[in-house]
Scaffold this motif. Structure first.
Motif: not given
Length: 390
Positions: A72, A313, A315
């Motif tokens: 991440e 964030t 992923h």
């Protein structure tokens, strides 16, 4: 209890630490444990201990191993209008602004009038069309007549063909003049009247919306003189989606690719907004040495505003293998460098500096400093750090 010591966020005094240790193994044992775990220097090294079994029960020690995970990447970014669904409207004609017909916040459709302009360019374009229309009609009439004369051997073929060429040329000029009027924002009803040689009322130039969306900026005022093709008048954007331009540094760039899912966090929304990585730029910002990543985010409730500062964030969809440790296992020294406590075969603990990689939920990737099979204090290491500092 030793576990309570691990949750302290400020340094303990020597007396306070001894009292806490006494609650686990007695006053004498606590004093011996504290004396034996004091560090002789701030540099990493072996810390010998004589912790009691009761005290060791409050330390979670486990071996580390390589696991598969998806990184991440946490970064920051700013909000921008969706470049595919927004545009700045330039003045198509020169002249002073007569009326402003819309205000910021208004929803407009493609072709809606935004403002009117008193423009000699507009009047000239209408005149050019009328002249081109009359010339085309006359040239076509002459060409038709010459065709009939040629069939009766009244004129030469060359004259007939020249008449046909003149008619086609005149009609092309008429079509070009018509397209010029369309570019200036003349509505279809007025164009139909002009093509049919009907009289129309005195017209003003009109600035029209080139796309459907919300008027987010008004950049002109009544009386302002516009320059055709260069004066910005309005900004229109479809606010249903926006772009988040995030900055990703070189160490994380390999983990980011088009299609990755992104959580965008802003104080304007009680929960993260979901987006998708749409593009990773091929250039590096010379000032920040970061690469910009474009994230397309559905703008639910129009909460995201242009130039808003957000955190993102990313992923990663790329699987990696490496060592992951709980966040509680990674401590910081007086120089803010990360380290962990590694258990030695003799019973002591080594203060080992490590290199952190990506953060994966509540764990850190350890990219350097540890080997598989080594035993690390995963919970309770803060106790040793405090004791070592006394």
């Amino acid at each position: 209890m030793v576990r309570a010591v691990g949750r302290l966020s400020v340094p303990l005094t020597c007396a306070g630490l001894l009292v806490l240790l006494a609650s686990c193994g007695g006053k004498n044992e606590a004093r011996a444990a504290a004396d034996s775990t004091r560090a002789k220097s701030a540099a990493p090294g072996v810390v010998s201990t004589s912790l009691t079994p009761d005290q060791l029960e409050h330390l979670k020690i486990a071996p580390v191993s390589s696991v598969a995970f998806r990184p991440e990447v946490q970064t920051t970014g700013t909000v921008a209008f969706d470049g595919d669904l927004s545009t700045q409207v330039l003045a198509p004609i020169s002249g002073p602004v007569m009326r402003i017909l819309v205000q910021p916040g208004a929803w407009v459709k493609r072709g809606d009038a935004l403002a009117t302009v008193s423009s000699p360019d507009f009047a000239s374009a209408v005149s050019d069309f009328r002249k081109a229309q009359a010339t085309a009609v006359q040239a076509r009439r002459v060409a038709t007549l010459d065709s009939a004369l040629f069939k009766n051997d009244a004129i030469a073929r060359r004259d007939m063909e020249q008449a046909q060429t003149d008619a086609v040329s005149a009609e092309a000029d008429r079509d070009a003049a018509l397209q010029a009027l369309e570019a200036l924002g003349v509505d279809s009803e007025t164009l139909t009247q002009l093509r049919n040689n009907k009289q129309v009322d005195a017209m003003q130039g009109v600035i029209r919306a080139p796309i459907e969306g919300t008027v987010v900026e008004k950049l002109i005022n009544p009386g302002q003189l516009l320059q055709a093709g260069s004066t910005p008048t309005f900004t229109i954007a479809d606010l249903s989606t926006v772009w988040v331009m995030a900055s990703v540094f070189e160490s994380d760039l390999a983990s980011v690719s088009r299609g990755d899912r992104v959580d965008v966090v802003t104080g304007a929304s009680p929960r993260p907004l979901s987006g998708i990585v749409d593009y990773v730029e091929a250039l590096v910002d010379p000032a920040t040495k970061a690469t910009r990543v474009r994230v397309v985010v559905p703008n639910t409730g129009h909460l995201l505003k242009r130039d808003m500062y957000v955190t993102a964030t990313i992923h990663s969809s790329k699987e990696k293998h490496g060592i992951l440790l709980p966040v509680s296992a990674v401590l910081r020294d007086e120089n803010n460098l990360p380290f962990v406590f590694v258990q030695l075969s003799g019973g002591g603990f080594e203060r080992r500096q490590v290199t952190l990689g990506s953060r994966v939920n509540d764990k850190y990737e350890i990219s350097a400093g540890l080997k598989e099979g080594e035993r690390v204090i995963q919970v309770g290491g803060l106790f040793l750090q405090f004791a070592q500092s006394q």
